[in-house]
Scaffold this motif. Structure first.
Motif, PDB file in Angstrom:
ATOM      1  N   THR A  60      48.894   7.412  43.640  1.00 17.85           N
ATOM      2  CA  THR A  60      49.663   8.456  44.330  1.00 17.85           C
ATOM      3  C   THR A  60      49.962   7.981  45.747  1.00 17.85           C
ATOM      4  OG1 THR A  60      48.611  10.217  43.037  1.00 17.85           O
ATOM      5  CG2 THR A  60      49.672  10.852  45.109  1.00 17.85           C
ATOM      6  N   ARG A  61      51.232   8.101  46.131  1.00 13.99           N
ATOM      7  CA  ARG A  61      51.651   7.660  47.448  1.00 13.99           C
ATOM      8  C   ARG A  61      52.520   8.736  48.094  1.00 13.99           C
ATOM      9  NH1 ARG A  61      48.224   4.580  46.669  1.00 13.99           N
ATOM     10  NH2 ARG A  61      48.274   2.285  46.585  1.00 13.99           N
ATOM     11  N   PRO A  62      52.483   8.853  49.414  1.00 17.75           N
ATOM     12  CA  PRO A  62      53.393   9.793  50.090  1.00 17.75           C
ATOM     13  C   PRO A  62      54.818   9.268  50.061  1.00 17.75           C
ATOM     14  CG  PRO A  62      52.151   8.511  51.690  1.00 17.75           C
ATOM     15  CD  PRO A  62      51.580   8.169  50.356  1.00 17.75           C
ATOM     16  N   LEU A  63      55.779  10.187  49.977  1.00 17.94           N
ATOM     17  CA  LEU A  63      57.187   9.807  50.037  1.00 17.94           C
ATOM     18  C   LEU A  63      57.612   9.741  51.498  1.00 17.94           C
ATOM     19  CD1 LEU A  63      58.730  11.899  47.124  1.00 17.94           C
ATOM     20  CD2 LEU A  63      58.346   9.443  47.186  1.00 17.94           C
ATOM     21  N   LEU A  64      58.369   8.701  51.823  1.00 19.01           N
ATOM     22  CA  LEU A  64      58.787   8.475  53.195  1.00 19.01           C
ATOM     23  C   LEU A  64      60.293   8.635  53.347  1.00 19.01           C
ATOM     24  CD1 LEU A  64      56.668   5.257  53.942  1.00 19.01           C
ATOM     25  CD2 LEU A  64      56.021   7.646  54.306  1.00 19.01           C
ATOM     26  N   LEU A  65      60.716   9.061  54.539  1.00 19.39           N
ATOM     27  CA  LEU A  65      62.133   9.121  54.867  1.00 19.39           C
ATOM     28  C   LEU A  65      62.603   7.733  55.312  1.00 19.39           C
ATOM     29  CD1 LEU A  65      62.087  12.519  56.797  1.00 19.39           C
ATOM     30  CD2 LEU A  65      62.831  12.115  54.440  1.00 19.39           C
ATOM     31  N   LYS A  66      63.869   7.602  55.621  1.00 21.33           N
ATOM     32  CA  LYS A  66      64.438   6.292  55.941  1.00 21.33           C
ATOM     33  C   LYS A  66      63.747   5.618  57.111  1.00 21.33           C
ATOM     34  CE  LYS A  66      69.077   6.835  53.995  1.00 21.33           C
ATOM     35  NZ  LYS A  66      70.527   6.830  54.296  1.00 21.33           N
ATOM     36  N   LEU A  67      63.345   6.368  58.101  1.00 21.47           N
ATOM     37  CA  LEU A  67      62.759   5.781  59.304  1.00 21.47           C
ATOM     38  C   LEU A  67      61.243   5.623  59.203  1.00 21.47           C
ATOM     39  CD1 LEU A  67      64.838   7.647  62.046  1.00 21.47           C
ATOM     40  CD2 LEU A  67      65.213   5.373  61.076  1.00 21.47           C
ATOM     41  N   GLY A  68      60.689   5.833  58.005  1.00 18.71           N
ATOM     42  CA  GLY A  68      59.266   5.629  57.812  1.00 18.71           C
ATOM     43  C   GLY A  68      58.429   6.875  58.007  1.00 18.71           C
ATOM     44  N   ARG A  69      59.054   7.975  58.409  1.00 15.01           N
ATOM     45  CA  ARG A  69      58.304   9.224  58.578  1.00 15.01           C
ATOM     46  C   ARG A  69      58.041   9.847  57.208  1.00 15.01           C
ATOM     47  NH1 ARG A  69      60.990  13.057  60.439  1.00 15.01           N
ATOM     48  NH2 ARG A  69      63.087  12.140  60.378  1.00 15.01           N
ATOM     49  N   LYS A  70      56.927  10.569  57.108  1.00 12.42           N
ATOM     50  CA  LYS A  70      56.589  11.229  55.847  1.00 12.42           C
ATOM     51  C   LYS A  70      57.560  12.369  55.571  1.00 12.42           C
ATOM     52  CE  LYS A  70      51.659  10.178  55.599  1.00 12.42           C
ATOM     53  NZ  LYS A  70      50.289  10.745  55.449  1.00 12.42           N
ATOM     54  N   ALA A  71      57.951  12.511  54.304  1.00 12.93           N
ATOM     55  CA  ALA A  71      58.857  13.586  53.893  1.00 12.93           C
ATOM     56  C   ALA A  71      58.038  14.837  53.618  1.00 12.93           C
ATOM     57  CB  ALA A  71      59.655  13.167  52.660  1.00 12.93           C
ATOM     58  N   GLY A  72      57.477  15.435  54.674  1.00 13.43           N
ATOM     59  CA  GLY A  72      56.624  16.610  54.526  1.00 13.43           C
ATOM     60  C   GLY A  72      55.382  16.262  53.718  1.00 13.43           C
ATOM     61  N   LYS A  73      55.062  17.109  52.745  1.00 11.89           N
ATOM     62  CA  LYS A  73      53.910  16.879  51.876  1.00 11.89           C
ATOM     63  C   LYS A  73      54.297  16.192  50.564  1.00 11.89           C
ATOM     64  CE  LYS A  73      51.389  20.959  53.580  1.00 11.89           C
ATOM     65  NZ  LYS A  73      50.737  22.233  53.193  1.00 11.89           N
ATOM     66  N   SER A  74      55.530  15.677  50.510  1.00 20.35           N
ATOM     67  CA  SER A  74      56.025  15.088  49.265  1.00 20.35           C
ATOM     68  C   SER A  74      55.218  13.865  48.852  1.00 20.35           C
ATOM     69  CB  SER A  74      57.493  14.684  49.428  1.00 20.35           C
ATOM     70  OG  SER A  74      58.292  15.794  49.758  1.00 20.35           O
ATOM     71  N   THR A  75      54.873  13.806  47.589  1.00 20.74           N
ATOM     72  CA  THR A  75      54.146  12.657  47.044  1.00 20.74           C
ATOM     73  C   THR A  75      54.754  12.242  45.708  1.00 20.74           C
ATOM     74  OG1 THR A  75      52.543  14.055  45.863  1.00 20.74           O
ATOM     75  CG2 THR A  75      51.965  13.344  48.116  1.00 20.74           C
ATOM     76  N   ILE A  76      54.520  11.000  45.342  1.00 17.13           N
ATOM     77  CA  ILE A  76      54.903  10.507  44.019  1.00 17.13           C
ATOM     78  C   ILE A  76      53.673   9.903  43.370  1.00 17.13           C
ATOM     79  CG2 ILE A  76      55.648   8.245  44.921  1.00 17.13           C
ATOM     80  CD1 ILE A  76      57.754   8.248  42.639  1.00 17.13           C
ATOM     81  N   THR A  77      53.492  10.190  42.095  1.00 21.22           N
ATOM     82  CA  THR A  77      52.347   9.681  41.343  1.00 21.22           C
ATOM     83  C   THR A  77      52.846   8.841  40.178  1.00 21.22           C
ATOM     84  OG1 THR A  77      50.972  11.588  41.933  1.00 21.22           O
ATOM     85  CG2 THR A  77      50.305  10.309  39.998  1.00 21.22           C
ATOM     86  N   VAL A  78      52.283   7.657  40.032  1.00 24.54           N
ATOM     87  CA  VAL A  78      52.608   6.771  38.917  1.00 24.54           C
ATOM     88  C   VAL A  78      51.346   6.579  38.081  1.00 24.54           C
ATOM     89  CG1 VAL A  78      53.499   4.525  38.204  1.00 24.54           C
ATOM     90  CG2 VAL A  78      54.319   5.580  40.321  1.00 24.54           C
ATOM     91  N   ILE A  79      51.454   6.906  36.799  1.00 21.41           N
ATOM     92  CA  ILE A  79      50.326   6.757  35.876  1.00 21.41           C
ATOM     93  C   ILE A  79      50.685   5.683  34.862  1.00 21.41           C
ATOM     94  CG2 ILE A  79      48.882   7.903  34.147  1.00 21.41           C
ATOM     95  CD1 ILE A  79      49.463  10.536  35.578  1.00 21.41           C
ATOM     96  N   ALA A  80      49.791   4.716  34.661  1.00 27.30           N
ATOM     97  CA  ALA A  80      50.024   3.624  33.721  1.00 27.30           C
ATOM     98  C   ALA A  80      49.123   3.778  32.509  1.00 27.30           C
ATOM     99  CB  ALA A  80      49.766   2.277  34.400  1.00 27.30           C
ATOM    100  N   GLU A  81      49.695   3.524  31.332  1.00 28.06           N
ATOM    101  CA  GLU A  81      48.898   3.579  30.103  1.00 28.06           C
ATOM    102  C   GLU A  81      49.353   2.477  29.169  1.00 28.06           C
ATOM    103  OE1 GLU A  81      47.600   6.735  26.574  1.00 28.06           O
ATOM    104  OE2 GLU A  81      48.507   7.444  28.432  1.00 28.06           O
ATOM    105  N   ASP A  82      48.390   1.740  28.639  1.00 30.79           N
ATOM    106  CA  ASP A  82      48.679   0.630  27.726  1.00 30.79           C
ATOM    107  C   ASP A  82      49.179   1.180  26.391  1.00 30.79           C
ATOM    108  OD1 ASP A  82      48.797  -1.668  26.269  1.00 30.79           O
ATOM    109  OD2 ASP A  82      46.661  -2.085  26.278  1.00 30.79           O
ATOM    110  N   ILE A  83      50.390   0.733  25.972  1.00 34.67           N
ATOM    111  CA  ILE A  83      50.933   1.156  24.675  1.00 34.67           C
ATOM    112  C   ILE A  83      51.228  -0.061  23.809  1.00 34.67           C
ATOM    113  CG2 ILE A  83      51.891   3.335  25.513  1.00 34.67           C
ATOM    114  CD1 ILE A  83      54.638   1.963  25.595  1.00 34.67           C
ATOM    115  N   SER A  84      50.461  -1.151  24.013  1.00 35.18           N
ATOM    116  CA  SER A  84      50.696  -2.394  23.278  1.00 35.18           C
ATOM    117  C   SER A  84      50.447  -2.237  21.782  1.00 35.18           C
ATOM    118  CB  SER A  84      49.795  -3.505  23.824  1.00 35.18           C
ATOM    119  OG  SER A  84      50.005  -3.686  25.200  1.00 35.18           O
TER     120      SER A  84
END
Length: 491
Positions: A60-84
């Motif tokens: 999970t990482r915070p989302l940033l605006l163009k100038l590097g400032r945080k976009a409020g409390k916005s976050t993005i989460t990436v979940i990985a799962e093996d499907i081999s």
């Protein structure tokens, strides 16, 4: 979405990883309605970022605006799962009956959503049906899902179905839900009892007499297994290798040190180097380590007539040699006895191996697959006949590896490798499968055995699986056709 992560092995072994993305607390960019977000996922040149995601499973990482400032409390989460472990796909058909009516002046417009439980306890939408207008007993269109998408190839992983009444403004009305597993779906379908009460928990708590808000019925289930190359090999499929060597005059007089066939007791020539390097890779695939060894483009004894299909051990009844070393010895014995000539016709040898493959096809089993390894110094003369032979061979259990020896311009040879488009015969007939792999040996002569194996045999496992899947032939140990349904729809 899924991403491939290479394992660095000598074959096409690739780990497939599904990445699930979600965002929270996004900034609202629309004045009258909520934002309509989308995610652009870019792959950086540095490989470390991906390894981090796969290793941590969830980032999970915070989302940033163009100038590097945080976009409020916005976050993005990436979940990985093996499907081999993907080993097939399933065809499903659903319908419902007596659904609750959520509309005042018309009937509900129902659609069905299927979710699977993830390893972290969250739920993942795997399919959403179309909306059936004004109907309390809808019949939804059949659909296909890979087992990795449906249940991560774990047949007991929890699944949930949700039925909604569609609303054009996006505020869909909940009708009811049911829970199951793919294993339960198969067993229930086999017994003719594949139906579930569609339950609305809110109504269930309020009314003692409440039974359901309708019934969802699984009307069809067909499971299609997809087998791997290893499945076929472990099931008893044998790989037979044939080596074909170019003895045309364009290679140069073997007595000349510039010849690709130069006879030097202290140093192997270009053909020997290519034969040993590539042949030892192919030898690992050959079941009995016996190679058919052929030559083309030379005048051969006793009458010294040109032949485009001769056994280099001069035994037409048994052209096989014991391993690559046996092929090397037969080549060294053959070279002084033939006169290099021409032209460079390879269609006859392709057709010869194709005849053996055609006989094998008639057995109706995944028992033997043929690999033809052609070593040549330049462009073939009979290009039209070669294209015709390859297109015919694409329907048979065989693959062709062409190794370019020397420093000639092999541009035209790339035509035979279907990587840039479908190869067609002179009559316009397309190849059923891409069965040709062209390898310029000059680019690999100093490569490691692993790199050489990966390049030379990169496509063979896929070609084997494609052929037997097209013919609906399973590994011999299974004994039923690919996709052939038993009582439960399972092969």
């Amino acid at each position: 979405m899924s991403a491939g992560v290479g394992r660095g092995a000598a074959g096409p072994a690739v780990a497939k990883v599904e990445l699930r993305l979600s965002c929270r607390h996004l900034l609202d960019r629309d004045p009258l309605t909520k934002s309509d977000p989308s995610v652009a996922l870019l792959q950086p040149s540095a490989q470390g970022r991906w390894t981090q995601i796969v290793a941590q499973k969830k980032v999970t990482r915070p989302l940033l605006l163009k100038l590097g400032r945080k976009a409020g409390k916005s976050t993005i989460t990436v979940i990985a799962e093996d499907i081999s472990r993907n080993n097939g796909y399933v065809e499903l058909s659903f319908q419902a009956s007596n659904l609750d009516d959520k509309d005042l002046f018309s009937k509900s417009d129902p659609f069905l959503e299927l979710f699977r439980a993830n390893q972290d306890g969250s739920e993942q939408l795997v399919y959403r049906t179309e909306v059936v207008k004004n109907n309390l007993s809808p019949v939804w269109e059949p659909f296909k899902l890979s087992l990795s998408s449906l249940c991560s190839c774990e047949e007991t992983r929890p699944l949930k179905g949700l039925v909604w009444d569609h609303d054009a403004r996006g505020k869909h009305d909940f009708i009811g839900a049911f829970s199951t597993t793919f294993k339960e779906m198969q067993e229930a379908f086999a017994q003719g009892q594949a139906q579930w009460d569609c339950v609305n928990p809110k109504y269930q708590q309020k009314k003692r007499s409440y039974k359901n808000s309708g019934v969802v019925v699984l009307t069809d289930l067909k499971l299609h297994r997809v087998h791997s190359f290893l499945d076929y090999i472990m099931g008893g499929c044998q790989i037979h290798c044939t080596v074909a060597i170019d003895f045309t005059a364009s290679n140069g007089d073997p007595r000349n040190s510039c010849s690709l066939h130069h006879i030097n007791p202290y140093q192997p020539n270009e053909y020997l180097r290519a034969l040993v390097a590539v042949g030892e890779v192919c030898q690992d695939y050959d079941s009995d380590k016996r190679f058919s060894a052929l030559g083309f483009g030379a005048r051969i004894p006793p009458n010294y007539e040109v032949s485009h299909d001769f056994a280099i051990n001069f035994n037409p009844q048994d052209d096989e040699c014991e391993g690559i070393q046996g092929v090397v010895e037969a080549y060294q014995s053959c070279l002084p006895r033939v006169q290099l000539y021409g032209p460079t016709n390879v269609a006859p040898i392709i057709s010869k191996v194709a005849r053996m493959a055609a006989a094998e096809e008639l057995t109706g089993e995944a028992s033997k697959y043929y690999i033809l390894l052609i070593l040549t110094d330049g462009v073939v003369t009979d290009m039209a006949d070669t294209r015709e032979a390859i297109v015919r061979a694409s329907h048979l259990p065989m693959s062709i590896i062409i190794v370019g020896v020397g420093n000639a311009d092999f541009t035209d040879m790339q035509v035979l490798d279907g990587d840039d488009g479908v190869l067609r015969s002179p009559r316009g007939e397309p190849a059923l499968r891409d069965i040709v792999q062209f390898v310029p040996f000059r680019e690999l002569k100093n490569a490691s055995p692993v790199a050489l194996a990966k390049c030379v045999l990169a496509e063979v496992p896929r070609q084997v699986v494609e052929y037997y899947s097209h013919k609906e032939l399973p590994p011999r140990s299974l004994g039923t056709k690919v996709g052939e349904a038993g009582p439960s729809g399972a092969p």
